[in-house]
Design an enzyme around this catalytic site. Structure first.
Site, short mmCIF file in Angstrom:
data_model
loop_
_atom_site.label_atom_id
_atom_site.label_comp_id
_atom_site.label_asym_id
_atom_site.label_seq_id
_atom_site.Cartn_x
_atom_site.Cartn_y
_atom_site.Cartn_z
CG ASN A 12 -1.76 1.24 1.35
OD1 ASN A 12 -1.92 1.98 0.38
ND2 ASN A 12 -2.31 1.47 2.52
CE LYS A 14 -0.16 3.27 4.87
NZ LYS A 14 0.01 3.42 6.34
CD GLU A 106 -2.97 5.44 6.81
OE1 GLU A 106 -1.90 5.12 7.35
OE2 GLU A 106 -3.13 5.51 5.56
N GLY A 180 2.72 2.01 11.22
CA GLY A 180 3.67 3.09 11.15
C GLY A 180 4.41 3.37 12.45
CB SER A 220 5.45 -2.02 12.19
OG SER A 220 5.00 -0.72 12.57
#
Length: 263
Positions: A12, A14, A106, A180, A220
């Site tokens: 991904n 983002k 998100e 993250g 992560s």
């Protein structure tokens, strides 16, 4: 991970890479995997670029016959109309998009998407012939209050209420507290939730769908820890964020079987 389900490693991106950077990245990744003699039928690889990159990436994959799967990061629940800024499922399907992320934390947190919206987006993707990748996961507060798996299972149950019985989907378990943060869940924690998800699938959709559906871990993920997750019987791959933006690192993650088997 079992032999019954083909592992899936999904990147991904983002909001990173313009279309030129996307082309360069995919070319480098393809070369890296070719050098490593990667078997795409053994481990499926998917990339999820921003909307503005999709056409460029799709053209490259088609022209160079690269066996990467293409995914989109979001989709509108609406088929068409006065929805400024939205991108419909049919538009994505015309670009050979195979997977669509729905319910990413998100989007839930930053854009206020609730379970009903996630379900509607999953249905839109399914109707257009794409596979929704349903993201579920708990915050640190959820974990403390409700325990492991309760929130992910509730989110999944709500999303599946919108999908027909024959729908194919992938589930990505991403604990919000790990995304993250550099602090991934342990393989045992991932397995606990993945098993609870599969048990819930068994009740909601029966044994055949539960056994066939891939459950990914995200949060992560790195080349140093991916093998531990993929050794778990109910973890069938990874949804990779930041590490998917680095060709060498993402390539090592994709080749996790070398770490698992030592081959």
């Amino acid at each position: 991970m079992t032999e019954q389900r083909t592992p899936l490693i999904a990147g991904n991106w983002k909001m990173n890479f313009d279309h030129l950077q996307a082309i360069a990245f995919v070319q480098k990744l393809s070369w890296s995997l070719k050098d490593a003699r990667h078997d795409y039928t053994d481990v499926e690889v998917a990339v999820f670029p921003p909307f503005t990159d999709l056409r460029s990436v799709q053209t490259l994959l088609s022209a160079d016959k690269i066996s990467l799967s293409l995914g989109a990061q979001d989709v509108s629940p609406h088929a068409s109309g006065a929805y400024t800024g939205d991108v419909s499922a049919d538009m994505l399907a015309k670009l050979d998009v195979g997977y669509v992320l729905v319910g990413h934390s998100e989007r839930r947190q930053g854009h206020g998407e609730d379970d009903a919206t996630v379900g509607a987006k999953a249905l839109a993707a399914h109707r257009a012939g794409m596979v929704p990748m349903i993201c579920v996961g708990e915050t640190a507060e959820d974990l403390e209050e409700h325990g492991a798996a309760a929130i992910p299972v509730a989110q999944l149950t709500a999303a599946l209420a919108e999908l027909p019985e024959d729908a194919e989907f992938v589930i990505a378990y991403e604990p919000v507290w790990a995304i993250g943060s550099g602090q991934a869940a342990t393989p045992e924690q991932a397995q606990e939730v993945a098993k609870a998800i599969r048990d819930a699938l068994r009740e909601l959709r029966g044994d055949e769908r539960a056994d066939a559906t891939r459950v990914l871990y995200g949060g992560s993920v790195a080349s140093q820890n991916v093998a531990g997750f993929l050794r778990q019987p109910d973890v069938d791959g990874a949804l990779v964020g930041g590490a998917s933006l680095k060709v060498d690192e993402f390539s090592r993650i994709i080749q996790f079987k070398k770490h698992v088997t030592g081959a």
